[in-house]
Design an enzyme around this catalytic site. Structure first.
Site, PDB file in Angstrom:
ATOM      1  N   SER A 150      36.480  42.435  40.991  1.00 28.13           N
ATOM      2  CA  SER A 150      37.670  43.105  41.081  1.00 28.13           C
ATOM      3  C   SER A 150      38.538  42.919  40.026  1.00 28.13           C
ATOM      4  CB  SER A 150      38.589  42.760  42.437  1.00 28.13           C
ATOM      5  OG  SER A 150      39.023  41.360  42.250  1.00 28.13           O
ATOM      6  N   SER A 171      34.772  37.899  41.245  1.00 29.31           N
ATOM      7  CA  SER A 171      35.746  38.953  40.719  1.00 29.31           C
ATOM      8  C   SER A 171      35.952  38.579  39.128  1.00 29.31           C
ATOM      9  CB  SER A 171      36.773  39.092  41.709  1.00 29.31           C
ATOM     10  OG  SER A 171      36.144  39.738  42.762  1.00 29.31           O
ATOM     11  N   LYS A 195      46.089  39.700  35.730  1.00 27.55           N
ATOM     12  CA  LYS A 195      45.696  40.499  36.751  1.00 27.55           C
ATOM     13  C   LYS A 195      47.040  40.597  37.566  1.00 27.55           C
ATOM     14  CE  LYS A 195      41.880  40.666  40.313  1.00 27.55           C
ATOM     15  NZ  LYS A 195      40.488  39.980  40.856  1.00 27.55           N
TER      16      LYS A 195
END
Lengths: 97, 487
Positions: free
Chosen positions: B154, B178, B79
């Site tokens: 997210s 997330s 990420k």
């Protein structure tokens, strides 16, 4: 608490943000909604409650008190929008008297 | 057969048997990404050259029988809010669109020490603030099960990269769900550890007392093995305490006669009918596996989301004050003085959702509001945490849906903030109380969209929570379903 344009102006000064009129109107609506939502917290009765292991009392492990190498200055400065060989460069911060 | 349909552990076994080289896996990884990701937008930065260089080194270790770990030579996506030395780390924001960190996050050091091959940095909601991966400066992420649907967020880019079998493993971060929520929306597994079990050093901070780096995988065993790797020792994060026995020692432990608690509050009100049905089917599976299931009521759960949003936004407002156009990140071109430079840099550099959360957080910690909102929320957080401690005196695990709905449509501007925040209702409890929690696939809607089920457990009992999911996956096959476009 009443959320007005004045409230948004004051908070945005503290947060170092600026908004145009349309954004301010949206923020007022958004903040009002959120404040109504979080006001529910007032109803949470904490009287007589004891916590078994408060997270806010979490004890952090301590590092050894010994000097160790840190990041190299050149590497750190390489990310700056503006710098010279040793320092970050910012606009003048002291006003003339 | 597509080799990327193998699990990471199966790929590793093939490398051990010298039937497959890491460089062959990495080549296939990039072929798939190049073919598919123009549809998904799940990657922000690709690392072709460095990945192939590392894969060749891994080849040599494999040939000489000196692999560094079970995942030496296995590709992984990371990420884009986890710092990578010399590689852009954007947080999905204009503010950091060109930021190249001068250091690696501790988890990246652990991946490198394990010989894993980082192939790219994945798209995400800006600074982790969102539930649909559509607030990124680099555009929205698309769900591989339906390109018109959200990937969740997210960590949507990481979830999509794994779901479409472009990579077998990915790292995400979980502040209010997330990792687990996008995993649920994309039909993959997501693990968030106990707070403190994985170092946060080098994770760009959103809300430090909630943030945890987690993993996304196609099956829970792969995820647990990766957790062992990233949870290694660290002296740079003062909240790191580690996990003494690791994440995999209970993978085969029987769960017969264990007691699972289900919060009644989570099955009332806003839950979608198909999600509810899939969840109840998962409950039936756990009963068939010998677990005892009890429903309980915890009135305090209705305070979890407002409590989370006050504290997380307050922390965000302080954490993101570091972005001022001085040390790193975006600086506005025109300004009159230093204050104007900071205001313009922040106002242009941050997106709308981030600015809104900073404003709410700043509001909550002003002198006149601090006691009423922030302090009260912190006291409630302690009490909620104690309530969960008491729950785990009675239950071995708590089970609930991961999200009240399957993936929603992309491109619909969410005007109702409260509704958006309530989509995190099932996941934020674990962050509030620092609990280990994970999501595994448990079914599909009539439209073919994945649904996830969540297991939570007592702090530092991560392996026990994983044992429930492992047993569930041995009895079911939802996690094996592939999105059509990725085949």
């Amino acid at each position: 608490m009443k959320i007005t344009e004045e409230t948004v102006d004051r908070i945005s000064t503290l947060a170092k943000l600026s908004f145009d009129v349309k954004e301010k109107d949206e923020l007022i609506i958004g903040l009002k909604g959120m404040m109504g939502f979080v006001t529910a917290l007032e109803n949470y009765d904490l009287v007589g409650k004891t916590t078994t292991e408060p997270l806010s009392n979490f004890t952090c492990p301590l590092a050894e008190d010994k000097a160790s190498p840190s990041l190299e200055r050149e590497k750190v400065l390489s990310s700056a929008p503006m710098c010279d060989d040793t320092c970050f460069i910012v606009p003048k911060t002291v006003e003339e008297g | 057969m597509d080799i990327l349909n193998f699990s990471a552990i199966e790929l590793s076994a093939l490398i051990d048997k010298k039937e497959l080289l890491p460089s062959e896996i990495v080549t296939e990884t990039f072929r798939k990404i190049d073919t598919l990701d123009n549809k998904y937008n799940s990657f922000i930065t690709m690392l072709h050259d460095s990945a192939m260089t590392e894969a060749k080194k891994s080849d040599a270790r494999a040939i000489s029988g000196k692999r560094l770990s079970v995942f030496d030579g296995i590709p992984i996506a990371v990420k884009d809010n986890i710092c990578t030395e010399g590689i852009k780390t954007t947080c999905g924001s204009r503010m950091l669109a060109d930021y190249i960190p001068p250091y690696d996050a501790t988890v990246i050091t652990h991946l490198k020490n394990a010989g894993m091959i980082m192939v790219g940095k994945t798209n995400m909601d800006e600074f982790g603030m969102g539930s649909c991966s559509d607030t990124s400066y680099f555009g929205a992420v698309h769900n591989p099960f339906d390109l018109n649907k959200s990937a969740g967020g997210s960590s949507g880019g990481s979830a999509v990269a794994v779901a479409s079998r472009m990579v077998p493993l990915a790292l995400g971060s979980d502040t209010g769900g997330s990792v687990r929520q996008p995993a649920s929306m994309c039909g993959v597994c997501g693990i968030k550890s106990t707070y403190g079990a994985v170092s946060r050093y080098g994770l760009v901070a959103y809300a430090s007392s909630f943030d945890q780096i987690g993993v996304i995988s196609n099956n829970i065993t792969d995820g647990a093995e990766l957790m062992n790797i990233i949870s290694g020792n660290d002296t740079l994060d003062s909240t790191y305490v580690g996990l003494k026995d690791g994440f995999t020692h209970s993978l085969s432990l029987p769960i017969k006669d264990k007691v699972i608690g289900i919060p009644k509050e989570y099955l009332d009100g806003n839950i979608d009918g198909e999600v509810n049905e899939a969840f109840l089917n998962a409950v039936s599976v756990m009963k068939q596996l010998g677990c005892r299931v009890e429903y309980f009521s915890l009135d305090a759960l209705k305070y979890v989301v407002p409590c989370y949003y006050i504290i997380s936004n307050a922390e965000a407002s302080t954490n993101l004050s570091r972005f001022d156009g001085v040390k790193y990140g975006y600086r506005a071109a025109d300004f009159t003085d230093v204050n104007d430079m900071m205001v313009k840099s922040r106002s242009d550099g941050f997106g709308a959702e981030v600015k809104k959360r900073i404003m709410l957080g700043t509001f909550a910690i002003t002198s006149e509001n601090y006691e009423k909102y922030y302090k009260k929320a912190m006291e409630i957080r302690d009490d909620l945490s104690s309530s969960f401690d008491r729950l785990f005196d009675r239950y071995d695990a708590v089970m609930c849906p991961t999200s009240p709905t399957a993936a929603g449509p992309l491109g619909v501007k969410e005007t109702d903030n409260i509704r958006m925040y309530l989509s995190d209702i099932y996941t934020v409890s674990a962050n509030i109380a620092g609990l280990p929690a994970l999501s595994v696939p448990c079914g599909f809607t009539g439209e073919g969209l994945p649904i996830g089920v969540q297991f939570m457990g007592r702090r530092f009992c991560d392996a026990k929570v994983i044992s429930f999911a492992a047993e569930y996956q041995r009895a079911t096959d939802c996690h094996k379903w592939l999105p059509k476009g990725a085949i």
